[in-house]
Design a protein around this motif. Structure first.
Motif, PDB file in Angstrom:
ATOM      1  N   LEU A 281       0.847  -1.197   0.000  1.00  0.00           N
ATOM      2  CA  LEU A 281       0.000   0.000   0.000  1.00  0.00           C
ATOM      3  C   LEU A 281       0.882   1.247   0.000  1.00  0.00           C
ATOM      4  CD1 LEU A 281      -2.721  -0.902   2.684  1.00  0.00           C
ATOM      5  CD2 LEU A 281      -2.786  -1.319   0.220  1.00  0.00           C
ATOM      6  N   LEU A 282       0.513   2.213  -0.823  1.00  0.00           N
ATOM      7  CA  LEU A 282       1.141   3.541  -0.760  1.00  0.00           C
ATOM      8  C   LEU A 282       0.109   4.454  -0.107  1.00  0.00           C
ATOM      9  CD1 LEU A 282       2.716   3.873  -4.345  1.00  0.00           C
ATOM     10  CD2 LEU A 282       3.743   2.934  -2.285  1.00  0.00           C
ATOM     11  N   HIS A 283       0.295   4.726   1.184  1.00  0.00           N
ATOM     12  CA  HIS A 283      -0.650   5.554   1.939  1.00  0.00           C
ATOM     13  C   HIS A 283      -0.270   7.019   1.726  1.00  0.00           C
ATOM     14  CE1 HIS A 283      -2.830   6.324   6.032  1.00  0.00           C
ATOM     15  NE2 HIS A 283      -3.082   7.267   5.143  1.00  0.00           N
ATOM     16  N   LYS A 311      -0.909  -4.728   6.108  1.00  0.00           N
ATOM     17  CA  LYS A 311      -0.155  -4.900   4.857  1.00  0.00           C
ATOM     18  C   LYS A 311       1.112  -4.037   4.863  1.00  0.00           C
ATOM     19  CE  LYS A 311      -3.912  -6.129   1.730  1.00  0.00           C
ATOM     20  NZ  LYS A 311      -3.365  -7.407   1.290  1.00  0.00           N
ATOM     21  N   PRO A 312       2.160  -4.459   4.112  1.00  0.00           N
ATOM     22  CA  PRO A 312       3.350  -3.598   3.978  1.00  0.00           C
ATOM     23  C   PRO A 312       2.930  -2.242   3.410  1.00  0.00           C
ATOM     24  CG  PRO A 312       3.745  -5.760   3.023  1.00  0.00           C
ATOM     25  CD  PRO A 312       2.298  -5.713   3.363  1.00  0.00           C
ATOM     26  N   ASP A 358      10.196   3.476   5.853  1.00  0.00           N
ATOM     27  CA  ASP A 358       9.057   3.386   4.936  1.00  0.00           C
ATOM     28  C   ASP A 358       8.269   4.690   4.894  1.00  0.00           C
ATOM     29  OD1 ASP A 358       9.836   0.828   4.491  1.00  0.00           O
ATOM     30  OD2 ASP A 358       8.399  -0.075   5.866  1.00  0.00           O
ATOM     31  N   VAL A 359       8.995   5.797   4.901  1.00  0.00           N
ATOM     32  CA  VAL A 359       8.383   7.128   4.881  1.00  0.00           C
ATOM     33  C   VAL A 359       9.134   7.962   3.862  1.00  0.00           C
ATOM     34  CG1 VAL A 359       8.025   9.236   6.229  1.00  0.00           C
ATOM     35  CG2 VAL A 359       7.733   7.035   7.313  1.00  0.00           C
ATOM     36  N   LYS A 380      10.902  -1.986  -2.623  1.00  0.00           N
ATOM     37  CA  LYS A 380       9.836  -2.718  -1.929  1.00  0.00           C
ATOM     38  C   LYS A 380       9.192  -3.758  -2.845  1.00  0.00           C
ATOM     39  CE  LYS A 380       9.824  -0.972   2.165  1.00  0.00           C
ATOM     40  NZ  LYS A 380      10.062  -1.828   3.330  1.00  0.00           N
ATOM     41  N   VAL A 381       8.881  -3.328  -4.088  1.00  0.00           N
ATOM     42  CA  VAL A 381       8.244  -4.239  -5.053  1.00  0.00           C
ATOM     43  C   VAL A 381       9.184  -5.404  -5.363  1.00  0.00           C
ATOM     44  CG1 VAL A 381       7.404  -4.464  -7.437  1.00  0.00           C
ATOM     45  CG2 VAL A 381       6.713  -2.492  -6.054  1.00  0.00           C
ATOM     46  N   ARG A 382      10.471  -5.075  -5.527  1.00  0.00           N
ATOM     47  CA  ARG A 382      11.455  -6.108  -5.854  1.00  0.00           C
ATOM     48  C   ARG A 382      11.557  -7.137  -4.716  1.00  0.00           C
ATOM     49  NH1 ARG A 382      16.383  -7.990  -5.823  1.00  0.00           N
ATOM     50  NH2 ARG A 382      17.256  -8.707  -7.799  1.00  0.00           N
ATOM     51  N   ASP A 383      11.577  -6.655  -3.461  1.00  0.00           N
ATOM     52  CA  ASP A 383      11.645  -7.567  -2.302  1.00  0.00           C
ATOM     53  C   ASP A 383      10.466  -8.533  -2.300  1.00  0.00           C
ATOM     54  OD1 ASP A 383      13.952  -6.392  -1.488  1.00  0.00           O
ATOM     55  OD2 ASP A 383      13.045  -5.170   0.111  1.00  0.00           O
TER      56      ASP A 383
END
Length: 402
Positions: A281-283, A311-312, A358-359, A380-383
């Motif tokens: 999620l991109l909050h 969720k991450p 994560d900010v 993040k997506v790659r991990d």
């Protein structure tokens, strides 16, 4: 030749309360938001009325004295609509309409109206219609009393439905039909989601009007409708995005809001499946808004309701170009430093510092700090991708190209 389009805004007033649960500051903040909602729906606010009460009057929401003050203003200024900040009961709405003799709507009705304006696809329109009918059902009595036939006398005795009961049955049947339609579309969308293959899914979430669609346009280089109004986006948009050598799916979802009508949360839960099924999620948060921390809490509450709170997540603090902090003069020894005086750097060192990196602080509009944002999303997506498909790692070696 294109004709010039003049928008006639409805003359409206806002009415809110200061209660034990809602102090003066909160009340002002909610009315600011209500005014923005009214503007989005096509209304021009002429005045606000606020009353301090322990709890709303069960008959007229506000006190009779305040209602007389409102009536005088309405008559003197030719006001056509009164908007109440909280949901009115059917009885309250009926009583207030009798006294003020103008259109009376509450926050829920207003949000439903905006959703109806903004719904573009068949799916969104069906969801909004369902929410509207669920809102309308208990209010039919007040709206349809002139059609009642239960008056007694000649020709009125014996069995048979009153007009109001007929209408209630029609509305219930319509609700049932819409639920079946939504169920059918849900199954189709489930198949669509299943057909998207093994790509990592990223969803943009956040309060309404924080810049999610602008960010979507910037990162996916596509044209998603974005406007400085509440609920500019109602339909979920999904785009395939490639950062560096890593493809993933990015979805833009409907914005959240405080005091969101329960009917809407229910009917839009299926739209929020994109959020439920996302891997990341991109909050997005509008850091230039003075109550952005409350917005974060509201979004987290709804994420919790749809089982997506764990969720991450990357917290994306947007609109740093519009952020302005108040300053204290060097010779001012009285003013106490509070959050309104924090610079962006000082905010970074508050609770945000505990989020393990994560900010990120960006401006989607001005593309400020945008490469750092893209790199963070890429990592993040790659991990997630490598964890899920380790055998596929050789296809996507670590490579980020700015």
């Amino acid at each position: 030749m294109i004709e010039e389009k003049n928008i006639d805004y409805e003359r409206t007033i806002l009415i809110g309360l200061i209660t034990q649960q809602q102090d003066e500051e909160k009340s002002k903040e909610y009315l600011d938001e209500l005014e923005f909602l009214a503007y989005t729906a096509g209304g021009e606010v002429y005045k606000r009325f606020i009353q301090k009460m322990e709890k709303p009057n069960p008959k007229t929401f506000i006190g009779t004295g305040k209602l007389e003050e409102v009536l005088t203003y309405v008559q003197q200024h030719d006001i056509g609509t009164a908007i109440f900040d909280d949901e009115l009961s059917p009885a309250q709405q009926k009583n207030i309409e009798k006294i003020l003799d103008i259109k009376i709507i509450d926050r829920t009705h207003l949000i439903l109206d905006i959703f109806a304006q903004r719904a573009q696809t068949s799916y969104a329109r069906t969801q909004v219609e369902l929410a509207q009918y669920q809102y309308l059902l208990p209010r039919l009595t007040g709206m349809w009393t002139h059609l009642e036939r239960q008056r007694g006398g000649i020709g009125m005795r014996g069995p048979g439905e009153t007009e109001i009961e007929t209408d209630r049955r029609i509305v219930r049947d319509r609700i049932s039909l819409l639920k079946k339609k939504i169920e059918k579309i849900d199954k189709q969308m489930e198949v669509q989601r299943g057909n998207r293959g093994a790509l990592v899914r990223v969803a943009l979430v956040g309060y309404t009007n924080v810049g999610k669609s602008t960010l979507m346009n910037a990162i996916s280089k596509s044209e998603v409708f974005a406007e400085n109004k509440l609920f500019a986006t109602l339909d979920t948009t999904v785009r395939k995005v490639v950062i560096g050598n890593m493809p993933f799916l990015l979805s833009d979802t409907v914005g959240f809001i405080r005091k969101l009508p329960t009917q809407l949360v229910e009917s839009f839960k299926s739209t929020l499946d994109e959020v439920r099924e996302a891997d990341l999620l991109l909050h997005v948060v509008d850091i230039s808004h003075e109550t952005f921390e409350d917005h974060i809490a509201s979004v987290n509450k709804i994420l919790d309701e749809i089982d997506s709170a764990d969720k991450p997540t990357i917290m994306v603090f947007n609109k740093i170009d519009a952020y302005e902090n108040e300053t204290i003069d060097d010779d001012d020894l009285v003013t106490e430093k509070t959050k309104v005086h924090y610079t962006i750097e000082e905010w970074e060192n508050t609770w945000m510092n505990k989020m393990d990196g994560d900010v990120i602080f960006i401006s989607a509009l001005e593309k400020e700090n945008f490469e750092a944002f893209r790199k963070l999303v890429y990592d993040k997506v790659r991990d997630i991708h490598v964890t899920r498909f380790p055998y596929n790692n050789f296809l996507y070696p670590e490579e980020f190209v700015e």
